[in-house]
Design an enzyme around this catalytic site. Structure first.
Site, short mmCIF file in Angstrom:
data_model
loop_
_atom_site.label_atom_id
_atom_site.label_comp_id
_atom_site.label_asym_id
_atom_site.label_seq_id
_atom_site.Cartn_x
_atom_site.Cartn_y
_atom_site.Cartn_z
N ASN A 88 0.98 -1.23 0.13
CA ASN A 88 0.16 0.03 -0.43
C ASN A 88 0.92 0.90 0.16
OD1 ASN A 88 -1.78 -1.72 0.38
ND2 ASN A 88 -1.59 -1.33 2.45
N HIS A 101 6.84 -1.21 3.31
CA HIS A 101 6.80 -2.82 3.60
C HIS A 101 5.76 -3.50 2.47
CE1 HIS A 101 3.62 -0.38 5.89
NE2 HIS A 101 3.00 -1.24 5.36
P1 5GP Z 1 0.11 -1.00 5.65
O1 5GP Z 1 -1.73 -0.67 6.14
O2 5GP Z 1 0.21 0.41 6.48
O3 5GP Z 1 -0.03 -1.52 4.69
O4 5GP Z 1 0.04 -1.94 7.12
C1 5GP Z 1 0.64 -1.97 8.37
C2 5GP Z 1 0.64 -3.04 8.76
O5 5GP Z 1 1.48 -3.00 10.00
C3 5GP Z 1 -0.37 -3.49 9.28
O6 5GP Z 1 -1.05 -5.20 8.87
C4 5GP Z 1 -0.59 -4.11 11.08
O7 5GP Z 1 -1.74 -4.46 12.16
C5 5GP Z 1 1.20 -3.90 11.24
N1 5GP Z 1 1.70 -3.31 12.11
C6 5GP Z 1 1.55 -1.81 12.76
N2 5GP Z 1 2.01 -1.39 13.93
C7 5GP Z 1 3.30 -3.25 14.01
C8 5GP Z 1 3.97 -3.25 14.50
O8 5GP Z 1 4.54 -2.49 15.67
N3 5GP Z 1 4.48 -4.52 14.86
C9 5GP Z 1 4.30 -5.59 13.67
N4 5GP Z 1 4.48 -6.65 13.96
N5 5GP Z 1 2.99 -4.91 13.07
C10 5GP Z 1 2.51 -4.03 13.29
#
Ligand code: 5GP
Ligand code: ZN
Length: 136
Positions: A88, A101
């Site tokens: 994303n 990521h």
């Molecule tokens: P995005 O929505 O930005 O593509 O994905 C962010 C992802 O990071 C989400 O799936 C969320 O669950 C994960 N996430 C957010 N904070 C943390 C964290 O502190 N540790 C881990 N392992 N995952 C995280």
């Protein structure tokens, strides 16, 4: 370079502990804290880039190689039935952590997740107009 207040910089560089599945010079792969399915992992570059636009080409290419390794591992160890790669960029696209990521999401028959989109419709003329807009 690391960004001071970036949580994924801290996790990728081992300053905050995480459930690490893989690590090399460029990346750390961790389990997502809020998994969509069993084994949902995040490929984090150790160098900060907010998104795909900022990511160096070399890192982008290497991230796909790591994704392939992880996909293989998920298939072998978790026996998933399918797998999605999701990445994303920007709030509109669902990005919540502003450090690039790549999600690796193993899929299982009837796992109840809806990661695909609703297909639209288009004419050949509309497709041609978009093709021109992007390429010319
Ligand atoms: P995005 O929505 O930005 O593509 O994905 C962010 C992802 O990071 C989400 O799936 C969320 O669950 C994960 N996430 C957010 N904070 C943390 C964290 O502190 N540790 C881990 N392992 N995952 C995280
Ligand atoms: Zn960062």
């Amino acid at each position: 370079m690391r960004k001071e207040d970036c949580i994924f910089c801290k996790i990728a560089n081992g300053e905050i502990p995480s459930k690490t599945l893989y690590e090399d010079d460029m990346f750390r792969v961790i389990l997502d804290l809020g998994p969509a399915t069993k084994g949902h992992a995040l490929i984090l570059p150790k160098e900060h880039a907010a998104n795909l636009y900022e990511l160096p080409e070399e890192t982008a290419a290497a991230a796909m190689v790591v994704a392939k390794k992880m996909a293989q591992k998920m298939k072998e160890k978790l026996h998933c039935d399918g797998l999605n790669l999701v990445q994303n960029n920007g709030e509109t696209a669902g990005q919540t952590v502003m450090h690039f990521h790549l999600h690796v999401i193993p899929r299982y028959n009837n796992d109840g997740q809806h990661i695909l989109w609703n297909p639209g419709t288009s004419t050949q003329e509309e497709l041609e107009a978009v093709r021109k807009e992007i390429t010319e």
